[in-house]
Structure formats: C-alpha cells, structure tokens
Design an enzyme around this catalytic site. Structure first.
Site, PDB file in Angstrom:
ATOM      1  N   LEU A 517      65.972  45.479  43.545  1.00  0.00           N
ATOM      2  CA  LEU A 517      66.208  46.904  43.332  1.00  0.00           C
ATOM      3  C   LEU A 517      66.296  47.221  41.838  1.00  0.00           C
ATOM      4  CD1 LEU A 517      68.415  49.229  45.397  1.00  0.00           C
ATOM      5  CD2 LEU A 517      68.895  49.072  42.955  1.00  0.00           C
ATOM      6  N   GLN A 520      63.067  47.354  40.026  1.00  0.00           N
ATOM      7  CA  GLN A 520      62.359  48.609  40.259  1.00  0.00           C
ATOM      8  C   GLN A 520      63.035  49.787  39.570  1.00  0.00           C
ATOM      9  OE1 GLN A 520      59.462  48.844  41.495  1.00  0.00           O
ATOM     10  NE2 GLN A 520      59.298  51.080  41.445  1.00  0.00           N
ATOM     11  N   GLU A 521      64.351  49.793  39.553  1.00  0.00           N
ATOM     12  CA  GLU A 521      65.104  50.925  38.990  1.00  0.00           C
ATOM     13  C   GLU A 521      64.988  51.010  37.475  1.00  0.00           C
ATOM     14  OE1 GLU A 521      66.656  53.469  40.023  1.00  0.00           O
ATOM     15  OE2 GLU A 521      67.187  53.178  42.111  1.00  0.00           O
ATOM     16  N   SER A 522      65.345  49.935  36.792  1.00  0.00           N
ATOM     17  CA  SER A 522      65.470  49.998  35.334  1.00  0.00           C
ATOM     18  C   SER A 522      64.726  48.897  34.605  1.00  0.00           C
ATOM     19  CB  SER A 522      66.948  49.915  34.934  1.00  0.00           C
ATOM     20  OG  SER A 522      67.468  48.629  35.269  1.00  0.00           O
ATOM     21  N   TYR A 630      58.818  53.049  45.806  1.00  0.00           N
ATOM     22  CA  TYR A 630      60.074  52.374  45.480  1.00  0.00           C
ATOM     23  C   TYR A 630      60.478  51.393  46.576  1.00  0.00           C
ATOM     24  CZ  TYR A 630      65.142  52.083  44.515  1.00  0.00           C
ATOM     25  OH  TYR A 630      66.417  51.651  44.254  1.00  0.00           O
TER      26      TYR A 630
END
Length: 663
Positions: A517, A520-522, A630
C-alpha cells in the site's frame, strides 16, 4: 493565425535595454554571497514562475557559469524572452530560429529543460510544415512524447500519406482541451477531408459528456473559419449544454440542430442515463444523425456501466466500436464482466482498437473468455502474451498458465565501476541537486530523462544510487524499467523496516500488504502530500488522523506530527485495520476503502445485491480510474512483498478472493 515569423526578425522591436544587456550580465562572474546555488536556483525558479523579469535577470547573473543548474537557468531565460515576443504577436505563429535554438539544445542536450524545449520546437515546426527540420529533430527526443508531440507525429504521418486512423481516433475522442498542435491537426485534416464533420461533432460531445462545456465552446471557436465551424452557433450550443431540458423543449429538431440535441442529451445522461435511454428510443429515434445516435448509446452505456447498471451492455450493443472512445470500449468489456457474459467479453475485447486490445488487462480477460468457450489453446496464447511477474494482470495470467509467481533470479552484484558510474553521472547528480534544492518536480523529470535510455545494468546502478540517496521513488522507477535483469529488492524497496515490522505486528495487519500500500501511496516519500491534503508515508488525511488518534487513545497527537514516520505508521495501519474489519476482512475492499473512502465499497456491494463475484472482476469494475488502478497495484505489490519478506507465494487470485454483495 495570420502568419508566421521567426524570433530574430522582430527581436529589436520587442527587446528592451535591460534585455540587450542580458548576455553581458549573464557572463559576469558571480559575486560573493552566502546563498548556496541550491537556494539561488530555487529563487530563480520562483521569479520565472511569477514572471518577475528583472528579479530573474539579477538572480540568474549571480549563478556561476559552471553551475550544475545552468541548463535550467539558461533555458528558462530563453523561454522568458519568448513569452514576451508571443504576447506582442498573439496572432502570429512564432517559430524559434534554428541558429538561435540549436546552440542551446546542443549545449544542454542531456538535460530535461532541453528535452522540453525540443518538444515545443517540434510542435512549432509541425504547425508550420517545416518537415525536414522536424524529421531531423524528432529523432533526437530521448523521452516518450507528450500529447502535443504525438499530434505533431500525426501531422507528419499525414504529410507522408501514412496516417493511422485509430491513432487519430484517440485525439478525436479526447475529452479535455487539446494542446494547440492537436487542434491544428484536426483543423488541417478536416480541410483536407481526412476528418469529417461527424468526427469534430464527436470531439465536442466527448467534452460535453466530461463536463468540459467551456472547452467545447472554445474548440468550436478555434474552427470558426472552417465550413463545420460556420454551421455552429455557440450561443445555441451553450444553451443546450447549460440548460438541456429547456433547450430540448424548444428545439425545432431540424438537420441543423443535431449537434445541439445530442449535446443536451449527453449532458442529461450524466445525471440520468435511464431517462436519456428512453428519450433516444421514444422521442428522438430517427431525428438524430446515425453517428450522433450511435455515440449517445455508447455514452449512455458508459454512464450505466459506472453505476453497475445491468442494462449497460444492452446500451453498448446499440452503438458501434468506431464511434467509441477508449474509455467507452473498456467499459463495454466491464459491463459484460458484470454480467459474467463471456461471449460478450470475447466480442467486446476483439472489437477494441489495436492500441487498446493488446493491453494486459484485455489480453487476460479475452483469455478467460476463450477458456470459457473451450478454446484453451487460444486462451493460453493470450495469457502468454499477458504473463509477467510484476503486474496485476501479468500475475493473474501467469497463474492461469498453471505457474506459481516466484522471485526472479537475482542479477550479478554491481561492480564498483558500475556504482561509481552512477555516482558521477552528470544528469543523476543534477537530479539529486534539484531535489536537495526543493525543486522536486524538476528533479523528478530530470531523473526520468536520464534513465529513459539506460540498459539494465545502468538502471540497476541508477536505482542503487537513488536508494542510497533516499530517493526511494526514483529508485523504484529505475528498477521497474529493467527488461531481463530484475532485482526484486530494488523494485520493492523496504525502507523503515524496523518501524514497519514492529508496527504491523502491534496493530495486527499483514506487513506485505502495508508495504504494498505504501509503495502505491507515497513510494516511501515521507514528506509526500497529495492534492487533497493527505500526508506522509501512508498518505493520511488530517481529519482521518484526528479521528483515528482519538479512537486509539493517542492523546498527545498534534496535526504537525502527521508526517513523522512512527506517528504516520501508527495512524495509517490503525485506520487500515479498521477498514479491513469493516469490510469482511477483504484486502480488496479495504484497499478500495482506504483510497476512496470506506463508504464506497459498501455502496458497490449494495449494487451487487445478492450476487457474488470474484475479486478480480470486482477490482476491474471499480468506477474510479484512480481507485481501480490503486487496488490492482496494491494487491500486486502485496504478492511481491510476500515473496521478498516471507519467501511465500500466495496466488494473487486467492488473495483477491470472492466479493459478496449486500442488500
């Protein structure tokens, strides 16, 4: 456009005394000051963005001639001057003089500002038909072209008699304001007869459907001097879009009103696709042009697909692929997947444009549809083309072929010479300096340009160098580009491992999933901040942070702490666990909820009603492009991190599971 000109022809009419002195100022030695070059280039950039010409000149004169930032400063300076020229001659096609731009491009050839400058020059050359120079310069681009250059390529192809229609369809179907070169492309091709009035109508309708009414009006204004543009009254078009019900009640419905009626119905379909479907059938059947009606059915099908209306596929079937945008073609397949109508999936994927149908997603689903019809040999051929150990559909195709996703063989260790090459690489060094100066966007593109043409060993060296300099997102980007030598530990970095292991065990969530996660997020940028205000490694929203802190008893939480690693991980993993437990302990639903908000998966489950579908279909049906991508990436990342951290390979299809609807 009333004419073209090169800059040198009119330079004396626009240039002011300070400008004439500019070259002298530029070559003056920098005076001693306490500012670092990084601080200085940041101020120079700020002056450039603000249009503060005198300040820009003064600061640029202070930058040493041998500064690592000279490509940025000198090319910004070139652009600064040309902005003034273009303002003075708004009705002219300004073309940069070859003798003036080539020395600049040659001097800074390997820099991102030079790459951008060449792109813009290529568009000028295409718009003015200077094809010999265009062909010569086009070969020198090092990075993938943007939309403007793609349209310049199409103009050149048309000049050579080699225009490919499906590539042009992507421009016609674009639903936002096209770059200037793309607008010129459509205008020129319309005048030559290669683009028809119905094509231009379709472009307008695509923008209307995407709530881009003002850009639709501007496009008509751009083509007012064409036969098509002269037939359209913008006031009437604007009325049809802004108040469709009122317009439709008063419309005379003659041949001249076709575009207005279609635009009004397109706008209405955004809010009520079922009503518009009835109107097309009952009120406007035979009263619209064939192409407008076909496009409207595709649009209605698309709007129905977004809300998982089971009638969406039947709407799409009243249209034809030739009038559909890429997005509409894709939603026709998704509408068939919603019904698990495998014959329709096969037909819809076969009808896709050549550039769309070879996407791994549609190769995978076409393979599934072929397998359902007993054509196993053909199915395997599709899955072989889609198979990859690194992508969502690549993994699913790999599993359909009966293989287990395993870690690729580690490449040979990088030599000291290879690492030293990356350390001393001028472009990579400049990218790092731009990041250190706080110009992250410029550093991002500078790095991307440098790695664009590297071989696998160079990419691994660049990725290792970036990781050691804590440019984690760029390390991943470089490692992701390798073709045969793959280092899983670079593609799927694990910084902050001690914090992560401890926190995931404390909260009780899968460490591989959390890493997937965050990637993908940051991409492990601790200072990352999204456009909507999410912050830190796990991109936690301020309101969410406050809510979670209260729920878990973090009494000393302050909003300023949100980017601190330990705090961000505590809040992010705690929230993820809450969403996970709220949504049937499904990582697919929880990932979707983490990105789009926890109420969204609940809504989608209600739309399923008493049905159940496999997780891969659910992921493909997510109506938001960002959330759909996402969820796929997070789940794919999770498999890779599990291999890396635990040497365990739980199949992706098993992780996706089954999604159950709710009433």
């Amino acid at each position: 456009m009333t004419g073209t000109m090169t800059i040198s022809h009119h330079i004396s009419r626009w240039i002011s005394l300070p400008l004439l002195a500019l070259s002298a100022l530029t070559f003056q030695p920098a005076f001693a000051n306490k500012q670092t070059e990084g601080e200085l280039i940041k101020q120079i950039n700020s002056a450039y963005v603000d249009g503060a010409y005198d300040k820009f000149n003064r600061l640029t004169a202070e930058l040493p001639q041998k500064s690592i930032f000279r490509p940025q400063a000198d090319i910004w300076q070139f652009r600064f001057f040309h902005k003034g020229v273009e303002k003075q001659f708004p009705d002219r096609e300004v073309v940069w003089n070859k003798s003036e731009i080539l020395p600049l491009l040659n001097k800074y050839e390997s820099s991102w500002p030079a790459e951008q400058l060449r792109r813009d020059w290529l568009e000028q050359l295409a718009r003015t038909g200077q094809w010999a120079t265009f062909s010569e310069q086009r070969k020198l681009l090092r990075y993938r072209p943007d939309q403007g250059v793609e349209c310049a390529d199409l103009m050149y192809a048309a000049e050579q008699g080699q225009l490919v229609r499906y590539k042009l369809d992507a421009v016609i179907s674009f639903d936002k304001r096209l770059p200037r070169t793309c607008r010129a492309l459509l205008k020129n091709l319309y005048k030559l007869g290669a683009v028809e009035a119905t094509d231009l109508d379709r472009h307008v309708l695509q923008m209307v459907a995407a709530n881009q009414a003002s850009n639709a009006i501007k496009f008509v204004e751009d083509l007012k001097d064409t036969a098509w543009g002269k037939t359209i009254d913008n006031a009437t078009l604007k009325e049809a879009i802004s108040n469709p019900d009122k317009y439709l009640k008063s419309a005379a419905r003659t041949e001249d009103t076709d575009l207005y009626i279609a635009a009004a119905l397109a706008r209405k379909a955004v809010d009520d696709h079922e009503r518009v479907a009835r109107q097309i059938t009952e009120t406007y059947r035979g009263k619209l042009s064939k192409r407008s009606e076909q496009w409207l059915w595709a649009h209605v099908g698309y709007r129905a697909g977004l809300v998982w209306d089971r009638n969406a596929l039947s709407y799409f079937k009243r249209s034809i692929p030739e009038v559909m945008s890429q997005e509409q073609q894709e939603w026709k397949v998704r509408s068939a997947l919603l019904l698990e109508d495998w014959n329709a999936v096969l037909q819809a994927t076969n009808e896709m444009s050549p550039n769309v149908k070879e996407d791994k997603a549609w190769l995978y689903w076409r393979g599934r549809a072929l397998a359902q019809s007993g054509k196993l040999v053909e199915a395997r051929q599709e899955w072989i083309k889609a198979s990859s150990p690194f992508s969502f559909y690549g993994k699913l195709a790999h599993e359909e072929l009966g293989d287990t996703v395993t870690a690729p063989k580690r490449p040979e260790l990088l030599s000291a010479a290879e690492l030293d090459w990356a350390k001393k690489h001028p472009g990579l060094t400049r990218a790092l300096a731009l990041y250190d100066a706080g110009l992250r966007t410029e550093g991002f593109w500078e790095f991307n340009l440098q790695v664009a043409q590297m071989n696998d060993r160079q990419l691994l060296a660049a990725a290792t160098w970036a990781e050691r300099n804590q440019l984690y997102d760029r390390a991943i980007a470089a490692a992701d580009r390798t073709e045969t030598e793959h280092d899983l530990s670079l593609r799927y970095l694990t910084p902050f491992r001690e914090n992560m292991r401890a926190k995931t065990r404390e909260i009780g969530v899968d460490e591989s999933w959390v890493y997937g996660l965050i990637r993908q997020e940051s991409r492990f940028i601790t200072v990352a901040r999204s456009g909507v205000g999410a912050s830190g490694l796990m991109q936690v929203m301020p309101a969410t942070a406050k809510y979670v802190a209260k729920k878990i008893g973090m009494s000393n939480f302050q909003p300023a702490d949100i980017t601190e690693i330990e705090t961000n991980l505590t809040l992010g993993t705690s929230y993820l666990k809450m969403v996970f437990e709220q949504h049937d302990q499904s990582p697919v639903l929880a990932s979707a909820g983490y990105n789009a908000g926890p109420s969204r998966p609940a809504l989608w489950k209600r739309r399923l009603g008493d049905r159940k579908i496999e997780g891969a279909i659910f992921a493909e049906l997510i109506p938001f492009d960002e959330t759909r991508g996402y969820v796929k990436n997070v789940m794919s990342n999770t498999v890779a991190y599990s291999l890396l951290l635990n040497n365990a390979s739980t199949p992706l299809k098993q992780r996706l599971g089954i999604i159950y609807g709710s009433k």
